[in-house]
Design an enzyme around this catalytic site. Structure first.
Site, PDB file in Angstrom:
ATOM      1  N   GLU A  19      32.819  45.079  31.631  1.00 46.37           N
ATOM      2  CA  GLU A  19      33.944  45.090  32.556  1.00 46.37           C
ATOM      3  C   GLU A  19      35.253  45.070  31.782  1.00 46.37           C
ATOM      4  O   GLU A  19      35.380  44.378  30.770  1.00 46.37           O
ATOM      5  CB  GLU A  19      33.830  43.854  33.452  1.00 46.37           C
ATOM      6  CG  GLU A  19      34.862  43.739  34.541  1.00 46.37           C
ATOM      7  CD  GLU A  19      34.521  42.595  35.473  1.00 46.37           C
ATOM      8  OE1 GLU A  19      33.404  42.616  36.035  1.00 46.37           O
ATOM      9  OE2 GLU A  19      35.335  41.680  35.639  1.00 46.37           O
ATOM     10  N   ARG A 125      37.095  38.859  47.432  1.00 51.87           N
ATOM     11  CA  ARG A 125      38.290  38.344  48.091  1.00 51.87           C
ATOM     12  C   ARG A 125      39.472  38.353  47.145  1.00 51.87           C
ATOM     13  O   ARG A 125      40.582  38.725  47.514  1.00 51.87           O
ATOM     14  CB  ARG A 125      38.057  36.918  48.609  1.00 51.87           C
ATOM     15  CG  ARG A 125      39.209  36.414  49.481  1.00 51.87           C
ATOM     16  CD  ARG A 125      39.191  34.929  49.685  1.00 51.87           C
ATOM     17  NE  ARG A 125      39.468  34.200  48.445  1.00 51.87           N
ATOM     18  CZ  ARG A 125      39.569  32.881  48.359  1.00 51.87           C
ATOM     19  NH1 ARG A 125      39.390  32.146  49.445  1.00 51.87           N
ATOM     20  NH2 ARG A 125      39.821  32.286  47.204  1.00 51.87           N
ATOM     21  N   HIS A 184      30.341  28.677  44.831  1.00 50.46           N
ATOM     22  CA  HIS A 184      31.768  28.974  44.914  1.00 50.46           C
ATOM     23  C   HIS A 184      32.521  27.666  45.133  1.00 50.46           C
ATOM     24  O   HIS A 184      32.116  26.816  45.924  1.00 50.46           O
ATOM     25  CB  HIS A 184      32.043  29.937  46.064  1.00 50.46           C
ATOM     26  CG  HIS A 184      33.445  30.477  46.078  1.00 50.46           C
ATOM     27  ND1 HIS A 184      34.507  29.759  46.572  1.00 50.46           N
ATOM     28  CD2 HIS A 184      33.955  31.651  45.637  1.00 50.46           C
ATOM     29  CE1 HIS A 184      35.620  30.477  46.450  1.00 50.46           C
ATOM     30  NE2 HIS A 184      35.315  31.628  45.885  1.00 50.46           N
TER      31      HIS A 184
END
Length: 318
Positions: A19, A125, A184
């Site tokens: 990434e 999000r 989370h």
């Protein structure tokens, strides 16, 4: 090609991916190429490109008053994906965020991705802006990743926000979502976390990429619990070696993860930063060997534009 197809075509072999973060506004894309070139020998089938929401800056006027302005420091995710595909002939996975984007901007971005032949997206999000106590949705944007996911699913079904022309084309995105082996930080408990993850998969998510972790047992338990909950899509472990002593605190604070005592003790005992880097890379190599043995579909590295540590790890694994 879709991420799920890459994984299926690997026939059980663990793949390698990584990434990247877009360069700062005004900088050249050459920095992206410099971060990719050393890793191409490991034949990544896809490369992720992150997306960042706007932040605030304050401009001082001659009167002494401060004006609060929205400013996106790292734009260009879609353009970078197109450039990578053109130069390296690999698939890319742009990140889509709720924060910083309206629904219309999201739809237009997805249309651009479809035009470019980009088949995959990772729906997130996103983080709160610096200085905000918690996540603040963008006006006419999405509050939750499930809402953003639903918009992509709708377009896959030919449902757009406004106009409905005859012969409108359906998109066909393979959608990824985030998973958190250590929960989370905003979820009250793991059971609730799994509930919402299962909801995303039921809505149409095709794969999961996890938050980084340094204790493989947490990934193993996460995968097993997902399977017990009926979540059967590929679960890709997200990985990042510790390379500086400051990361012992910064990674835990920023990403809400635990560092195993054995690793933190070893780093505290290091004589210098080079030793810290070596310890972190060796720890990650052993992690990766275990993950391959477990059957992880992909080893996905958060490189942050620094390919050196990831290259050393990949050389030991692939």
């Amino acid at each position: 090609m879709k991420i799920t197809e890459h994984i299926a075509n690997a026939n059980g072999k663990t793949l390698f991916s990584f990434e990247l973060i877009p360069p700062l506004k005004g900088q050249s894309i050459q920095g992206i190429y410099d971060a990719i070139d050393p890793l191409m020998e490991f034949k990544p089938p896809f490369i992720d490109v992150t997306s960042l929401r706007e932040d605030y800056i304050y401009k001082e006027h001659e009167t002494g008053l401060l004006e609060k302005l929205a400013y996106r420091k790292r734009p260009g995710t879609i353009a970078i994906c197109a450039a990578i595909m053109n130069k390296y002939k690999v698939d890319t996975v742009p990140h889509l965020l709720c924060g910083g984007f309206t629904k219309d901007e999201t739809e237009n971005g997805l249309i651009d991705l479809q035009f470019l032949g980009i088949d995959n997206v990772l729906v997130l999000r996103g983080d709160a802006r610096r200085g905000d106590a918690s996540f603040v949705p963008t006006p006419n944007g999405h509050c939750y990743a499930t809402d953003l996911l639903q918009q992509v699913v709708n377009m896959n079904n030919g449902v757009y926000l406004h106009e409905h022309y005859e012969g409108i084309l359906k998109t066909d995105f393979c959608i990824g979502v985030a998973g958190y082996p250590e929960k989370h930080f905003e979820a009250p408990n793991l059971k609730t976390d799994f509930k919402y993850l299962k909801q995303k998969v039921d809505m149409g998510a095709g794969f999961i990429v996890t938050q980084m972790f340094f204790d493989n047992q947490k990934y193993f338990d996460f995968v097993n619990n997902c399977r017990a909950e009926g979540i059967n899509v590929p679960i890709i472990p997200g990985l990042k070696p510790i390379t500086t002593s400051k990361q012992l605190v910064n990674l835990s604070k920023t990403f809400h993860i635990d560092i195993p005592e054995t690793l933190s003790d070893a780093i505290h005992d290091c004589k210098d930063e080079k030793n810290v880097k070596d310890i972190g890379i060796e720890w990650m190599i052993e992690q990766c060997k275990e993950l391959v043995k477990f059957g992880a579909p992909v080893l996905h590295f958060y490189t942050m534009g620094n390919p050196g540590p990831t290259k050393r790890i990949a050389e030991a694994i692939f």
